[in-house]
Design a protein around this motif. Structure first.
Motif, short mmCIF file in Angstrom:
data_model
loop_
_atom_site.label_atom_id
_atom_site.label_comp_id
_atom_site.label_asym_id
_atom_site.label_seq_id
_atom_site.Cartn_x
_atom_site.Cartn_y
_atom_site.Cartn_z
N ALA A 106 1.05 -1.17 -0.09
CA ALA A 106 -0.19 0.35 -0.07
C ALA A 106 0.56 1.16 0.11
O ALA A 106 0.46 1.78 -0.50
N ILE A 107 1.93 0.98 0.88
CA ILE A 107 2.59 2.03 0.67
C ILE A 107 4.28 2.48 0.05
O ILE A 107 4.58 3.36 -0.03
N LYS A 108 3.84 1.67 -0.87
CA LYS A 108 4.65 1.03 -2.44
C LYS A 108 5.59 2.47 -2.72
O LYS A 108 6.92 2.51 -2.72
N ASN A 109 4.69 2.92 -3.37
CA ASN A 109 4.62 4.32 -4.06
C ASN A 109 4.56 5.65 -3.01
O ASN A 109 4.27 6.95 -4.25
N ALA A 110 3.90 5.80 -2.57
CA ALA A 110 3.79 6.81 -1.68
C ALA A 110 5.18 8.01 -1.53
O ALA A 110 6.15 7.22 -1.03
N GLU A 111 4.92 8.49 -1.65
CA GLU A 111 5.81 10.08 -1.31
C GLU A 111 6.71 10.29 -0.36
O GLU A 111 5.63 10.09 0.15
N GLY A 112 7.95 10.38 -0.04
CA GLY A 112 8.45 11.03 0.72
C GLY A 112 8.30 9.81 2.33
O GLY A 112 8.25 9.79 3.60
N ILE A 113 7.94 8.47 2.10
CA ILE A 113 7.54 7.42 3.47
C ILE A 113 8.80 6.45 3.18
O ILE A 113 8.52 5.96 1.69
#
Length: 176
Positions: free
Chosen positions: A100-107
């Motif tokens: 779910a967070i694979k493509n989240a920016e800044g994480i």
């Protein structure tokens, strides 16, 4: 279990027995994945009202599941389960969270775990002036110590209260 407040009966009832069209929706946190099935402490057992944004998302998810998997009884279907309908393990949750967070920016994917969401919840409530006693109750702590020392990562500096009050008491006026 997801429940709704039934105004007519003046009681909480499972959403699978009624429908989503209620003003108050909550989740029962009364069981645990611990071997005994019990929560860590008695204060960990609680019912939490769900924010409307989450209610709408859960409703949409359950409608999608019904569309994909047929009209079997809602009460027999898990809201969050594996592809074949079994209970999710901790590893299933961590894997899906990473996706779910694979493509989240800044994480930084290596730094974030589902547990971080609990810390973020506490920090956001704290930053929006929710009393620490209320936050402790929401996360199931017996007192505020663990909430303050372990969970709350201040988003803004905590040491501004004294200066803010003193500025109100002694406002800057025109220079003599």
């Amino acid at each position: 279990m997801i429940v709704v407040f039934d105004q007519e009966r003046q009681s909480w009832r499972p959403v699978t027995e009624v429908d989503w069209e209620h003003e108050q929706v909550a989740i029962y946190v009364w069981r645990s994945v611990r071997q005994s099935g019990d929560t860590k402490t008695s204060k960990s057992r609680r019912s939490l009202r769900i924010p409307m944004r989450c209610v709408l998302t859960l409703k949409s998810l359950m409608e999608e599941q019904a569309r994909l998997h047929g009209p079997e009884k809602l009460s027999e279907r898990r809201v969050f389960g594996t592809r074949n309908g079994t209970a999710m393990t901790a590893e299933n949750v961590r894997r899906d969270f990473r996706l779910a967070i694979k493509n989240a920016e800044g994480i930084d994917r290596g730094q974030w775990t589902p547990r971080e969401l609990r810390h973020s919840f506490v920090s956001l409530l704290s930053a929006h002036d929710v009393p620490i006693e209320h936050i402790s109750r929401l996360v199931g702590h017996t007192n505020t110590v663990v909430t303050e020392t372990v969970y709350r990562k201040q988003i803004r500096p905590v040491m501004q209260e004294g200066a803010t009050v003193m500025d109100k008491i002694f406002p800057l006026g025109p220079e003599p």
